[in-house]
Motif scaffolding. Sequence first.
Motif: not given
Length: 152
Positions: A106-117
């Motif tokens: 979870a170090s890169d919040v924006w990328t993680l959110f986009k991958l989950l979305d």
Amino acid sequence: EVSDPLASVDSAWVALFVAYVIFVQLAVLNVITGVFCQQAVDSAMHDQELCTQAILAEKQWYCERIQNIFEHLDEDGSGTITIEEFESHLESEEMKALFASIGLDASDVWTLFKLLDIDGGSMLELEEFIAGCLRLKGNATSVDLAKLSYEH
């Protein structure tokens, strides 16, 4: 000693008796070996079922854990997580540790959110969050690499 009475009659009877003893001994050993082999095959089949059940139980546990994280992230109880809610919670070390415990960085919040979305709606629903976490869990497989190669 056992064959002495037969030897007094004829030596052919001794040979026949020895052949009979050898045949019976091999037959009994063959039956015992067959029983052990059948038990081994049954045990292996049972182990495969146990392995399948263990994988399904682990997946169920993983999904429940993801659902708990989702409920923790969903501050307003709307059933969706916005990027703002996601960012505010992932600043804490506790939430980063929770994500690490399920195998996600979870170090890169924006990328993680986009991958989950998955649907690109800028909001994560529970099903989408679980599916995304399951998809991102673990190492990349050959199917993942082939899919990536096919898409590009």
